[in-house]
Each structure stands twice: as structure tokens, then as C-alpha cells.
Design a protein around this motif. Structure first.
Motif, short mmCIF file in Angstrom:
data_model
loop_
_atom_site.label_atom_id
_atom_site.label_comp_id
_atom_site.label_asym_id
_atom_site.label_seq_id
_atom_site.Cartn_x
_atom_site.Cartn_y
_atom_site.Cartn_z
N ASP A 291 0.88 -1.18 0.00
CA ASP A 291 0.00 0.00 0.00
C ASP A 291 0.91 1.23 0.00
O ASP A 291 1.96 1.22 0.66
N PHE A 292 0.50 2.28 -0.71
CA PHE A 292 1.25 3.54 -0.70
C PHE A 292 0.30 4.72 -0.57
O PHE A 292 -0.81 4.69 -1.11
N ILE A 293 0.76 5.76 0.12
CA ILE A 293 -0.03 6.98 0.28
C ILE A 293 0.64 8.09 -0.52
O ILE A 293 1.85 8.32 -0.37
N ALA A 294 -0.14 8.78 -1.36
CA ALA A 294 0.41 9.89 -2.15
C ALA A 294 0.17 11.21 -1.42
O ALA A 294 -0.95 11.48 -0.98
N GLY A 295 1.23 12.02 -1.29
CA GLY A 295 1.05 13.37 -0.75
C GLY A 295 0.84 13.43 0.75
O GLY A 295 0.03 14.22 1.25
N PHE A 296 1.62 12.63 1.50
CA PHE A 296 1.60 12.75 2.96
C PHE A 296 2.05 14.18 3.32
O PHE A 296 2.86 14.77 2.59
N PRO A 297 1.55 14.79 4.42
CA PRO A 297 1.91 16.17 4.73
C PRO A 297 3.44 16.39 4.67
O PRO A 297 4.19 15.65 5.29
N GLY A 298 3.83 17.41 3.92
CA GLY A 298 5.24 17.78 3.83
C GLY A 298 6.06 16.95 2.86
O GLY A 298 7.25 17.20 2.70
N GLU A 299 5.46 15.97 2.21
CA GLU A 299 6.22 15.12 1.28
C GLU A 299 6.76 15.97 0.12
O GLU A 299 5.99 16.64 -0.57
N THR A 300 8.07 15.96 -0.09
CA THR A 300 8.66 16.75 -1.18
C THR A 300 8.61 15.93 -2.47
O THR A 300 8.40 14.71 -2.43
N SER A 301 8.86 16.61 -3.61
CA SER A 301 8.81 15.84 -4.85
C SER A 301 9.95 14.83 -4.90
O SER A 301 9.80 13.74 -5.46
N ALA A 302 11.09 15.16 -4.27
CA ALA A 302 12.21 14.20 -4.26
C ALA A 302 11.83 12.96 -3.42
O ALA A 302 12.14 11.83 -3.80
N GLN A 303 11.17 13.20 -2.30
CA GLN A 303 10.75 12.07 -1.45
C GLN A 303 9.72 11.21 -2.20
O GLN A 303 9.75 9.98 -2.13
N PHE A 304 8.82 11.88 -2.92
CA PHE A 304 7.82 11.12 -3.69
C PHE A 304 8.51 10.28 -4.77
O PHE A 304 8.16 9.13 -5.00
N GLN A 305 9.51 10.87 -5.41
CA GLN A 305 10.24 10.15 -6.46
C GLN A 305 10.88 8.88 -5.88
O GLN A 305 10.92 7.84 -6.53
N GLU A 306 11.33 8.97 -4.61
CA GLU A 306 11.90 7.76 -3.97
C GLU A 306 10.88 6.63 -3.91
O GLU A 306 11.22 5.46 -4.04
N THR A 307 9.62 7.00 -3.70
CA THR A 307 8.56 5.97 -3.66
C THR A 307 8.43 5.30 -5.02
O THR A 307 8.41 4.06 -5.13
N LEU A 308 8.36 6.12 -6.09
CA LEU A 308 8.24 5.54 -7.43
C LEU A 308 9.45 4.64 -7.72
O LEU A 308 9.30 3.54 -8.26
N ALA A 333 -3.08 14.91 11.12
CA ALA A 333 -4.19 15.82 10.75
C ALA A 333 -3.98 17.21 11.35
O ALA A 333 -4.59 18.18 10.90
N LYS A 334 -3.08 17.29 12.35
CA LYS A 334 -2.84 18.58 13.00
C LYS A 334 -1.75 19.38 12.27
O LYS A 334 -1.51 20.53 12.58
N TRP A 335 -1.07 18.76 11.30
CA TRP A 335 0.02 19.43 10.60
C TRP A 335 -0.49 20.20 9.38
O TRP A 335 0.06 20.06 8.27
N GLU A 336 -1.53 20.99 9.59
CA GLU A 336 -2.19 21.66 8.46
C GLU A 336 -1.25 22.47 7.59
O GLU A 336 -1.41 22.54 6.37
N GLU A 337 -0.27 23.10 8.25
CA GLU A 337 0.65 23.96 7.47
C GLU A 337 1.48 23.13 6.48
O GLU A 337 2.05 23.68 5.53
N LEU A 338 1.52 21.81 6.69
CA LEU A 338 2.31 20.95 5.78
C LEU A 338 1.45 20.28 4.71
O LEU A 338 1.96 19.55 3.84
N PHE A 339 0.12 20.49 4.78
CA PHE A 339 -0.76 19.79 3.84
C PHE A 339 -0.43 20.19 2.40
O PHE A 339 -0.17 21.36 2.12
N LEU A 340 -0.47 19.21 1.51
CA LEU A 340 -0.26 19.49 0.09
C LEU A 340 -1.63 19.74 -0.56
O LEU A 340 -2.66 19.27 -0.06
N SER A 341 -1.61 20.47 -1.68
CA SER A 341 -2.89 20.79 -2.33
C SER A 341 -3.50 19.52 -2.94
O SER A 341 -2.79 18.54 -3.21
N ASP A 342 -4.82 19.56 -3.18
CA ASP A 342 -5.49 18.42 -3.81
C ASP A 342 -4.89 18.13 -5.19
O ASP A 342 -4.78 16.97 -5.58
N GLU A 343 -4.49 19.19 -5.90
CA GLU A 343 -3.93 19.00 -7.25
C GLU A 343 -2.63 18.18 -7.15
O GLU A 343 -2.44 17.23 -7.90
#
Ligand code: SAM
Ligand code: SF4
Length: 428
Positions: A291-308, A333-343
Motif C-alpha cells: 500500500d502507498f499513500i500519495a502526498g503525505f503532509p510535507g512530502e517533497t517531490s524528491a521524497q515522492f520520487q523515492e517511492t516511485l 491531521a494537525k500538521w495543516e501547514e504541511l498539507f499538500l494541495s489536492d492537485e
């Protein structure tokens, strides 16, 4: 887990004399409407509320009907469900399922009841009304103690506890006597079976061996595995036991060690990779899914690339994917400032899905030309199709063109083609 709970509830309703209404067009003959809710993501919660909203409208013209709101969303919301939806008669959480028959009797007598307590109630011996098919789900552990920062399960299903092995083995014998050909042991973290509570001289490997020793031709599966709880004894048990299927569902969630730390997962990328490689080396033809989660709060594009990258490197055979969905109560859920946009989350989810498709096709192509054992679980003869569908031991879906319904049979199949989601084969 929800399906399994629903089957328990159907068994209890059968005992009370209820019959299931299968088609929506016959809804006017139903006296009781039940939704067994899931709250793992916002979408499932929204679906539950909109379903019950519709039933509320039906109740205006048939005030005698009873409405029950059960499961994880009920566990979390308790009494407040009545405020939002005053037409609901019963709110029942996940811990109160064994009280279900008494609760139904109370609402039949006109009471409005909320049972969403903390304490798990002792099991009662009601027959489970299992869905027709070849596979029977058997719960072995309930709840979870891992508290991953995104996940609501420890709050909705409570602390981890293992069911009595004797009761589990009796359930296995019962389903085999009823003609089921496959048993799937179920839990949020099946590998920690027996670790806490009254059955500490048991573990998953021992339980699997005892079930493997039961008579008859059948298969055993187990899900879900927490990566670092998979022991060498478990891997060896899978290799040595003829009925245990060669597949492991081992959710990784992210390919970045930093993200895994923020998720409160108890392993890093390297540890996960080592476990997967060890299983692949030891278990022939094993399928490993994740299982994988896309766009965990604060996930950078480099960190996401590591998943791929890790999905590709490990050639994971299939992955469930989801965009991060904030769940009230959880830490992340409390880390709102780190949330990524829906897009951003949607775009990453599409890329995860594309990687999954690539992996699936590659994994399926390996089996072209091989002869595999398939347990047939459905037959489709609409519009002259005549397709029997089943699964291999390592959980690959196989379509077999054959004009006779052979559901429930173990057959040997020569694999002739591979698509993304299934294999094609001919009876040998
Ligand atoms: N116990 C299993 C484990 O830890 O691997 C997973 C059980 S959970 C019910 C199933 C999957 O839902 C998780 O593996 C995770 O990928 C996904 N999930 C849980 N919470 C989520 C959230 N808040 N947003 C998106 N996906 C979530
Ligand atoms: Fe949720 Fe699984 Fe983590 Fe438990 S181990 S908190 S069920 S994701």
C-alpha cells in the motif's frame, strides 16, 4: 474487516428471523436498514452519511422502518450521530458487535440506542452468515497499537488483541465443512498474532501450521503483514506448508525514510527492501503487494520520487494506492501547514497508479507459458462469453475460456497471455 463484521451481523439477524433484501427495487419490503461504515478515508465516511441521508427521506413515508448506523464512523461519532441524523434508531460502534441482537430487539421495541463503548464484549456463539463464494474471511486479530500518524484504525478499532486460537481453528473447520476452499486470516497486523494477551505461546506461524494440518484440499492466505513483524519462522512456514499460498501483503506506505519516520512506521527504506528481497530469495514464485499513500503532509517531490523508484526496484507485484486524507484525531491531521494541495496529491496518485500498472504487467508477463494451479471462483456466461475466473496460489487473477461452470474446482491452467490486471489461460 468490514465485510467480515457484516457477515457476523447477518448471522445474528438470521438468528432473529430477518431475511436479507438483495435488490434495491424491493426496498419497500425491508423493515431494517443498516450501513456498516468505514472511516479510513474521508470519501468512505461521506458515502456513509449520504446513504443514510437518503434512507432518512424514505423514512418520511414509512416511519415504521428502523435505521442502524454501525462500524467505524459510528464508533467515532457516538451519540452525536442522532443530532446530525435524528431519524437514526441505532448507533453501534465496532466494539459492540456482539451485543447486536440485544440492540436490535431494543430498537424494535421503540428505543433509540447508542452503543459505541470502549470495552470489547466477549464473543458469543452466533453462526456467521458468510457471503457465497470460495473464500472465507476469518478474523484472528482485532485493533492496532501501531498509531501510524495518518491512521484512524487504533481509535476506531481499539487496542490490538488476538482471538482465541481454539475458536479460530473451530471456525476454520466449520467453513471447510461448509465447502469453502480458501481461508483468509484477517487482521490489521496478523504477524503480531499472540504477542499480547492470553495466547502468548502462539504466533502466526504456529496458527498457520495448525490450520495447514486440517484435512481436505484448500488454500490459506493471511493479511495484512507489518514489514518488521515478519519472522524467519513465518517465511519458512509458508515454504514448508502445502496449503499456505505464496503471497505477502506488506504495506510500505512511502519509499522515503524521512517520510516513514514522520508516519511513525517502525522501519526505514533499507529495512523494508531487505525484507522484500529476503522473501523473494526464499519463496519461489512469491507475489509481494503493498500500500502507498500519495502526498503525505510535507512530502517533497524528491521524497515522492523515492517511492516511485522503490516500487520499480522491488518489482512490487501490485499496490493499493490512496491520496493522503486527513483523519480527525490522528497526529498528522494537525500538521495543516504541511498539507499538500489536492492537485499535487491527485497528480502524485496518478503517477503511483501508473507505476503500479507497469509493475503488474511486468509481473504477469513472467507467467506466460507456465502451468499453474487455479482455484475457480466465478463463471460469466453473459452474451456467450463463457469465462471462468480464478486465482493462482500467488493470487494472480486468471481468465479461462471454458463453456462449463467449474466454480470451486482446482484446475491446472496453461498461461497463454498477460494483461495488466489478469492472465489468460487454457485448461491443461
Ligand atoms: N495495518 C495495515 C498496515 O499498516 O499496513 C493497513 C491497514 S489500513 C486499514 C489500509 C491502508 O489504508 C493503509 O495501508 C494506508 O495505505 C491506507 N490509509 C490509512 N489511513 C489513510 C489516510 N489517512 N489517508 C490515505 N490512506 C490511508
Ligand atoms: Fe493503521 Fe496499519 Fe498503522 Fe495500524 S499499522 S495504525 S492499521 S496503518
Amino acid at each position: 474487516m468490514n465485510k467480515s463484521d457484516t457477515e457476523k451481523m447477518l448471522g445474528m439477524l438470521d438468528f432473529l428471523g430477518y431475511e436479507q433484501v438483495f435488490e434495491l427495487k424491493n426496498k419497500d419490503s425491508a423493515d431494517l436498514f443498516i450501513v456498516n461504515t468505514c472511516s479510513i478515508r474521508q470519501l468512505s465516511e461521506d458515502k456513509a452519511f449520504s446513504t443514510i441521508g437518503l434512507w432518512g427521506k424514505w423514512k418520511r413515508t414509512r416511519p415504521e422502518i428502523k435505521i442502524a448506523f454501525c462500524g467505524c464512523v459510528a464508533q467515532q461519532n457516538g451519540e452525536s450521530v442522532f443530532k446530525r441524523m435524528p431519524y437514526v434508531d441505532l448507533v453501534m460502534g465496532t466494539h459492540n458487535i456482539n451485543e447486536f441482537p440485544d440492540l436490535i430487539k431494543r430498537i424494535e421495541a421503540g428505543e433509540k440506542v447508542c452503543a459505541a463503548g470502549d470495552a470489547p464484549i466477549d464473543e458469543k456463539d452466533f453462526e456467521i452468515k458468510r457471503a457465497k463464494g470460495t473464500n472465507a474471511w476469518i478474523t484472528i486479530t482485532e485493533g492496532c497499537d501501531n498509531f501510524c500518524t495518518y491512521c484512524v484504525v487504533p481509535y476506531t478499532r481499539g487496542r490490538e488483541r488476538s482471538r482465541n486460537p481454539e475458536v479460530i481453528i473451530k471456525e476454520c473447520k466449520d467453513v471447510l465443512a461448509q465447502g469453502f476452499k480458501e481461508i483468509t486470516l484477517l487482521g490489521q497486523n496478523v504477524d503480531s498474532y499472540g504477542k499480547k494477551g492470553d495466547f502468548t505461546d502462539w504466533n502466526l506461524a504456529r496458527l498457520l501450521r495448525e490450520i495447514n494440518a486440517l484435512e481436505g484440499q484448500f488454500r490459506i492466505r493471511f493479511t495484512t503483514s507489518y514489514p518488521t513483524d515478519i519472522t524467519d519462522e513465518l517465511i519458512d512456514t509458508v515454504i514448508e506448508s502445502d496449503k499456505i499460498c505464496e503471497c505477502f501483503h506488506i504495506p510500505m506506505q512511502s519509499g522515503s525514510s524521512e517520510v516513514l519516520k514522520k508516519m511513525n512506521r517502525r522501519y526505514d527504506k533499507e529495512t523494508y527492501c531487505k525484507i522484500v528481497k529476503k522473501i523473494r530469495e526464499k519463496v519461489k514464485d512469491v507475489t509481494i503487494t503493498s500500500d502507498f499513500i500519495a502526498g503525505f503532509p510535507g512530502e517533497t517531490s524528491a521524497q515522492f520520487q523515492e517511492t516511485l523508484d522503490v516500487m520499480k526496484e522491488l518489482e512490487l507485484d501490485y499496490s493499493n494506492t490512496a491520496a493522503y486524507s486527513p483523519r480527525e484525531i490522528t497526529v498528522a491531521a494537525k500538521w495543516e501547514e504541511l498539507f499538500l494541495s489536492d492537485e499535487v496529491k491527485s497528480e502524485r496518485l496518478v503517477r503511483l497508479n501508473n507505476q503500479t500498472k507497469e509493475n503488474c504487467l511486468k509481473s504477469n508477463q513472467k507467467y506466460i507459458g507456465r502451468e499453474l494451479e487455479v482455484l475457480v471462483d466465478s463463471f460469466d456466461n453473459h452474451k456467450g462469453k463463457n469465462i471462468n475466473t480464478g486465482r493462482t496460489r500467488n493470487n494472480k487473477i486468471v481468465h479461462i475460456e471454458h463453456d462449463k461452470d467449474i466454480v470451486g474446482e482446482f484446475v491446472n491452467v496453461k498461461i497463454t497471455g498477460a494483461k495488466t490486471w489478469y492472465l489468460k489461460g487454457e485448461l491443461c
